[in-house]
Design a protein around this motif. Structure first.
Motif, mmCIF file in Angstrom:
data_model
loop_
_atom_site.group_PDB
_atom_site.id
_atom_site.type_symbol
_atom_site.label_atom_id
_atom_site.label_comp_id
_atom_site.label_asym_id
_atom_site.label_seq_id
_atom_site.Cartn_x
_atom_site.Cartn_y
_atom_site.Cartn_z
ATOM 1 N N PHE A 148 19.211 -13.657 -14.485
ATOM 2 C CA PHE A 148 18.686 -13.226 -15.780
ATOM 3 C C PHE A 148 18.334 -11.735 -15.750
ATOM 4 O O PHE A 148 18.655 -10.985 -16.683
ATOM 5 C CB PHE A 148 17.453 -14.059 -16.134
ATOM 6 C CG PHE A 148 16.926 -13.814 -17.515
ATOM 7 C CD1 PHE A 148 17.480 -14.450 -18.609
ATOM 8 C CD2 PHE A 148 15.869 -12.926 -17.723
ATOM 9 C CE1 PHE A 148 17.003 -14.220 -19.886
ATOM 10 C CE2 PHE A 148 15.384 -12.690 -18.993
ATOM 11 C CZ PHE A 148 15.953 -13.341 -20.083
ATOM 12 N N CYS A 167 27.356 -16.156 -14.047
ATOM 13 C CA CYS A 167 26.250 -16.863 -14.713
ATOM 14 C C CYS A 167 26.720 -18.203 -15.267
ATOM 15 O O CYS A 167 26.032 -19.225 -15.124
ATOM 16 C CB CYS A 167 25.679 -15.998 -15.834
ATOM 17 S SG CYS A 167 24.732 -14.569 -15.263
ATOM 18 N N LEU A 186 18.860 -18.726 -19.404
ATOM 19 C CA LEU A 186 20.031 -17.965 -18.980
ATOM 20 C C LEU A 186 21.191 -18.174 -19.953
ATOM 21 O O LEU A 186 21.942 -17.233 -20.258
ATOM 22 C CB LEU A 186 20.430 -18.393 -17.566
ATOM 23 C CG LEU A 186 21.551 -17.607 -16.888
ATOM 24 C CD1 LEU A 186 21.178 -16.140 -16.757
ATOM 25 C CD2 LEU A 186 21.864 -18.200 -15.515
ATOM 26 N N LYS A 189 20.582 -16.130 -23.051
ATOM 27 C CA LYS A 189 20.793 -14.707 -22.776
ATOM 28 C C LYS A 189 22.277 -14.367 -22.793
ATOM 29 O O LYS A 189 22.685 -13.332 -23.350
ATOM 30 C CB LYS A 189 20.178 -14.351 -21.417
ATOM 31 C CG LYS A 189 20.332 -12.882 -21.024
ATOM 32 C CD LYS A 189 19.630 -11.963 -22.013
ATOM 33 C CE LYS A 189 19.789 -10.504 -21.620
ATOM 34 N NZ LYS A 189 19.173 -9.589 -22.623
#
Length: 692
Positions: A148, A167, A186, A189
């Motif tokens: 993150f 990710c 995450l 994001k």
């Protein structure tokens, strides 16, 4: 065309062997370190994909993948040894992503939680974060937190593409381990990042994440944006339907359209919006595999079934089989539709066809850890196993009183259960299979009802050799709990509580309750032992009854000798007492049974009824040999367990010229013999003729 571009084109077309040849022809010793790293990583990727595509997943694990992993780790170490810059970080992140991809596809998903491997991931992420603002980060921090932070600090487009891919890969790993909540932030994001559509692809070819998401490698590689939205839709699937649909609707890649439509239809199906399911799946999509088309037709049929359009549902299930006959779940649902329509023969024919297909087909059990799409939709498209089908077929035949067919299916099932090399019980979660011990007991009862006494005795012997009171030489023990849990579809949930959640007043009373807890534990242990004894006794009784009906009286008596100490005599039945409101004159109907509205309502458990039946059969068999004294003895034991043997007892007394005793016995059980003596005499004469 540059070598890297040609390599990317061949790689996207799935021509991995040509990729290897291209690298071998164009590689020279004079290349700089950066080109050597790119060529080496691309060579590993093409060799791995070539092996992966040609072989199935189980064979891939036996290939030299450990060599690929070691070489990839060596390249990452070499990149780290060079001066730090954005170009090197781009290569390092790309190489790290490919390394994680190979380990996930060739090893258990939990390999990424290995401490040493986590160190490799964290060191790269710390380099990414430190390159931006030199923030102090430590290896003690959580990997998700570091990812993150890296996304927050990554402003250079060159490293954003491999970082986002890494990710998404980490998110998928956590979803497979049911740790979805830890990566929600995450996911959000990644979705909110700007400029994903125009990201510059790294010179090092990234392995296709679509292979983990949907199990497919596409010629037109989906964009990073579509990969992110697909990952987000999978994460929120059946958790937040509105968010999942929002992300799935933003996917533009035609290769993903069929999967997104299915996921949205699944959410509507679980929400009981069956008309919406039909609307979503009615739209035709291109670039769908035969399996995906079969899944669409199958879900369409399930929705039609819920709307009670059974004939239309059957048609859709048949279409699913036409698209992919290796996907046999629609055939099982066809049998359920026939059951709903009351077409019993068609239902059994479908189940028999499914059983034959599973026995003769070369279908392999689906590995639900291969791709996320298959894993999260397992509830609607999980394959049925041969064990589930055989058990369902046996139960249905038994329910329809087709005991011969049911007994044969139970025998087939028992043979399958003893073949430990091929056994697979758990499959589709909607098809329940009980514990193996219960299956054996059901098989014994069915074989007995089918009058297949020899096979029933053989199964009883196998069960007795596994129960605690029997010998322990069998390799298949019913009461090995770990084995039962592994082979049974039934699951149990255990509650876990924290002592901090207990109120103070509960803690004060804890010491006083300790003694009662021990008593409850002792009671539970005693109950378990009683259950084991009941199981042992039930099998012995069925075995003894089979020997009686096979006219092997002496062998039956030997079985009953083992059981005699466990006879659950009822004191009330033995004394012939009953509640005051039940003391009424009872009359016999034309079949010799008591009138239903006047029957005794004293509780008699199944074991008592079975034991009473066995002793009744034994008494009748002995009476046919002229041994009336022994017959009366066995029939009186039967009477103490259950009064259904009263009439046979009266007949034997009558046959032995003890007519007054027969009348007295009936009168003692409140059966009127004066006003109905003619009917009673005819009944006793009829029973007497049967004994001759």
């Amino acid at each position: 065309m540059a070598m890297v571009e040609r390599f990317d084109l061949l790689f996207s077309l799935g021509k991995f062997d040509q990729c290897n040849l291209l690298i071998e022809k164009t590689t020279t010793m004079g290349d700089n370190l950066k080109n050597q790293w790119i060529v080496s990583c691309n060579m590993i990727s093409s060799q791995f994909m070539s092996t992966y595509v040609k072989d199935n997943i189980s064979d891939v694990k036996t290939k030299p993948n450990q060599q690929y992993i070691k070489e990839q780790q060596t390249i990452i170490s070499q990149i780290r040894s060079a001066p730090l810059n954005m170009a090197q970080l781009q290569l390092e992140l790309s190489a790290l992503y490919n390394l994680c991809f190979i380990r996930i596809q060739t090893e258990n998903v939990g390999c990424l939680y290995d401490h040493q491997f986590l160190q490799i991931i964290k060191e790269t992420l710390i380099r990414v974060i430190g390159q931006q603002d030199w923030r102090h980060c430590g290896l003690h921090q959580d990997t998700t937190e570091l990812l993150f932070l890296a996304l927050q600090q990554a402003h250079d487009d060159r490293i954003l593409s491999p970082l986002v891919s890494l990710c998404c890969l980490w998110i998928v790993v956590n979803c497979r381990q049911t740790k979805t909540d830890s990566v929600m932030q995450l996911v959000d994001k990644c979705v909110t990042l700007h400029g994903l559509k125009n990201l510059e692809l790294p010179p090092l070819t990234l392995l296709p994440l679509s292979l983990i998401l949907t199990g497919q490698h596409y010629i037109d590689t989906p964009s990073v944006t579509d990969i992110v939205y697909m990952t987000a839709g999978i994460v929120y699937f059946r958790k937040e339907d509105s968010k999942a649909k929002e992300y799935l609707n933003q996917i533009e890649s035609p290769e993903f359209k069929g999967y997104t439509a299915y996921l949205k239809a699944c959410q509507d199906y679980y929400s009981e919006n069956y008309v919406e399911v039909l609307t979503t799946l009615a739209i035709d999509h291109t670039d769908m595999t035969s399996r995906l088309k079969a899944l669409h037709c199958h879900l369409f049929g399930l929705a039609l079934s819920k709307l009670e359009k059974h004939q239309c549902a059957i048609q859709k299930f048949r279409e699913a089989l036409e698209h992919d006959f290796s996907f046999l779940l629609p055939l099982y649902h066809i049998s359920l539709e026939y059951r709903s329509l009351g077409m019993t023969l068609a239902e059994l024919e479908s189940l028999n066809l499914l059983s034959t297909a599973l026995q003769n087909g070369d279908t392999k059990p689906t590995d639900y850890s291969q791709d996320m799409f298959t894993q999260i939709t397992h509830e609607t498209n999980g394959e049925v196993t041969l064990c589930q089908v055989l058990y369902t077929l046996a139960c249905r035949c038994s329910q329809l009183n087709m005991y011969e067919d049911a007994s044969q299916r139970y025998l087939d099932l028992l043979v399958y259960l003893n073949d430990t090399s091929a056994i697979q019980i758990s499959g589709n979660s909607l098809v329940r299979v009980p514990r193996i011990q219960s299956i054996y007991f059901e098989a014994i009862k069915c074989l007995h009802d089918a009058k297949n006494y020899n096979d029933c005795v053989a199964v009883c012997d196998q069960v007795l050799s596994c129960l605690p009171s029997g010998s322990q030489n069998s390799s298949f023990s019913f009461l090995n709990q770990s084995e039962i849990d592994q082979m049974s579809c039934d699951t149990s949930l255990t509650g876990i509580f924290d002592i901090n959640d207990i109120e103070p007043d509960q803690l004060e009373g804890a010491s006083s309750q300790e003694g009662s807890k021990r008593k409850r534990q002792h009671s539970a242990e005693s109950k378990r032992k009683d259950t084991e004894c009941d199981s042992d006794a039930m099998v012995l009784l069925y075995k003894a009854d089979c020997f009686v009906l096979l006219d092997k009286i002496e062998t039956a008596l030997q079985c009953l000798d083992k059981y005699v100490g466990k006879i659950p005599f009822s004191d009330d039945l033995g004394k012939g007492t009953r509640p005051q409101q039940q003391i009424k004159r009872r009359r016999l109907d034309s079949s010799g049974e008591e009138s239903s509205q006047l029957k005794d309502t004293l509780p008699v458990n199944d074991l008592q009824k079975l034991a009473s039946s066995v002793y009744c059969h034994l008494g009748v068999a002995v009476a046919t040999r002229g041994q009336n004294k022994d017959a009366l003895h066995f029939l009186r034991i039967s009477l103490r367990l259950n009064q259904d043997a009263l009439y046979n007892h009266a007949v034997v007394l009558w046959k032995d010229n003890k007519r007054q005793a027969s009348v007295d016995w009936c009168q003692g059980r409140d059966i009127e013999t004066v006003s109905d003596s003619f009917h009673l005499s005819g009944l006793l004469r009829q029973k007497q003729n049967k004994l001759r």
